[in-house]
Design an enzyme around this catalytic site. Structure first.
Site, PDB file in Angstrom:
ATOM      1  N   ASP A 130       0.837  -1.197   0.000  1.00  0.00           N
ATOM      2  CA  ASP A 130       0.000   0.000   0.000  1.00  0.00           C
ATOM      3  C   ASP A 130       0.874   1.251   0.000  1.00  0.00           C
ATOM      4  O   ASP A 130       1.973   1.252   0.569  1.00  0.00           O
ATOM      5  CB  ASP A 130      -0.899   0.030   1.245  1.00  0.00           C
ATOM      6  CG  ASP A 130      -1.899  -1.109   1.283  1.00  0.00           C
ATOM      7  OD1 ASP A 130      -2.102  -1.752   0.235  1.00  0.00           O
ATOM      8  OD2 ASP A 130      -2.466  -1.358   2.364  1.00  0.00           O
ATOM      9  N   ARG A 131       0.380   2.304  -0.617  1.00  0.00           N
ATOM     10  CA  ARG A 131       1.140   3.561  -0.682  1.00  0.00           C
ATOM     11  C   ARG A 131       1.541   4.028   0.710  1.00  0.00           C
ATOM     12  O   ARG A 131       2.675   4.481   0.933  1.00  0.00           O
ATOM     13  CB  ARG A 131       0.307   4.656  -1.357  1.00  0.00           C
ATOM     14  CG  ARG A 131       1.015   6.007  -1.426  1.00  0.00           C
ATOM     15  CD  ARG A 131       0.148   7.062  -2.095  1.00  0.00           C
ATOM     16  NE  ARG A 131      -1.049   7.350  -1.325  1.00  0.00           N
ATOM     17  CZ  ARG A 131      -1.083   8.192  -0.284  1.00  0.00           C
ATOM     18  NH1 ARG A 131       0.022   8.811   0.108  1.00  0.00           N
ATOM     19  NH2 ARG A 131      -2.204   8.403   0.353  1.00  0.00           N
TER      20      ARG A 131
END
Length: 277
Positions: free
Chosen positions: A131-132
């Protein structure tokens, strides 16, 4: 102009930057070149589509050119990822929080994939994601054979993935003894196993988490559903914000090397870890 998405069918030979300048006169050539360099311009011929970065590239009849321009995204910068292991056919990187695993239609300058491509000067294939908002270890492939091997290992659950995660609250004895969360996500079975490393007086618990499956946002959704959202998570849970970033980090990876089929493993250096317990 702050944002637009447009595409054009090319009818005659023309230089890319000249064509874009004529079609989007509100944007200077400098802004258009910057957008191209950052991956916001796409060229399609038949079913094949790729980012077009060369301003002086010649466009040919039958091709389709697309511009996905977002001034806010293009002005952002990202922390640099670090190359931790280079096996030529594949590599392992530390992805900082805030760095995308891969780009979007609106650009790829904020992504690990583009950073790795620029640093290694080799083709880069993404075989899994973080995930970012998360940080930690990420495997990349540099040729089709390595990409196929590593992707297959992920699909078969043969990749060892260990995370450190800080969650809100103190876990109950029943939950600690269970040691796993099995709530179905998106209609699919999934398993998140964990061990409590430390429960802090501040009401935060640090866990070691072993993902046996890889559903989207699995760790974050599982612990939020259990009443213990990940600290700093902007999407799931309430009253779990922190001054720091998302407290979820991929700290160990294990895989079969596609070059010699031996078992390999890598741990995130302590200097890059969020939790040192």
């Amino acid at each position: 102009m702050t944002k637009l998405s447009r595409s054009w069918h090319i009818e005659k030979k023309v230089v890319a930057i000249q064509f874009l300048a004529e079609q989007v006169p509100v944007l200077s050539k400098g802004r258009l070149k910057d957008a191209m360099a950052k991956g916001a311009v796409w060229l399609q011929q038949g079913k094949k589509q790729k980012r077009l970065r060369r301003a002086q590239a010649e466009l040919l009849p039958g091709q389709t050119l697309a511009l996905h321009y977002d001034a806010e995204i293009l002005q952002r910068s990202a922390e640099h990822s670090q190359l931790l292991l280079d096996q030529r056919a594949y590599s392992v990187w530390w992805k900082p929080a805030g760095v995308l695993s891969q780009g979007s239609l609106f650009g790829d300058h904020l992504s690990l994939l583009r950073q790795a491509e620029l640093q290694t000067k080799r083709p880069v294939h993404l075989v899994h994601r973080l995930d970012r908002e998360a940080s930690g270890l990420l495997l990349l492939a540099h040729n089709a054979a390595a990409a196929a091997s590593l992707s297959q290992q992920f699909q078969r659950g043969q990749i060892k993935k260990l995370y450190h995660v800080a969650v809100q609250g103190r876990l109950s004895d029943a939950l600690k003894n269970a040691g796993e969360l099995t709530l179905m996500l998106d209609g699919k079975a999934c398993v998140t196993r964990f061990v409590v490393c430390k429960q802090l007086a501040s009401g935060v618990s640090w866990l070691k988490v072993d993902l046996l499956t890889g559903r989207k946002h699995q760790i974050r959704r599982h612990f939020a559903a259990a009443g213990h959202p990940v600290m700093g998570d902007p999407r799931y849970g309430n009253a779990n914000s922190t001054a720091d970033t998302l407290a979820l980090q991929a700290v160990e990876l294990g895989w079969h090397c596609p070059l010699d089929n031996t078992r390999k493993a890598l741990s995130l250096p302590k200097a890059l870890r969020l939790f040192h317990g």
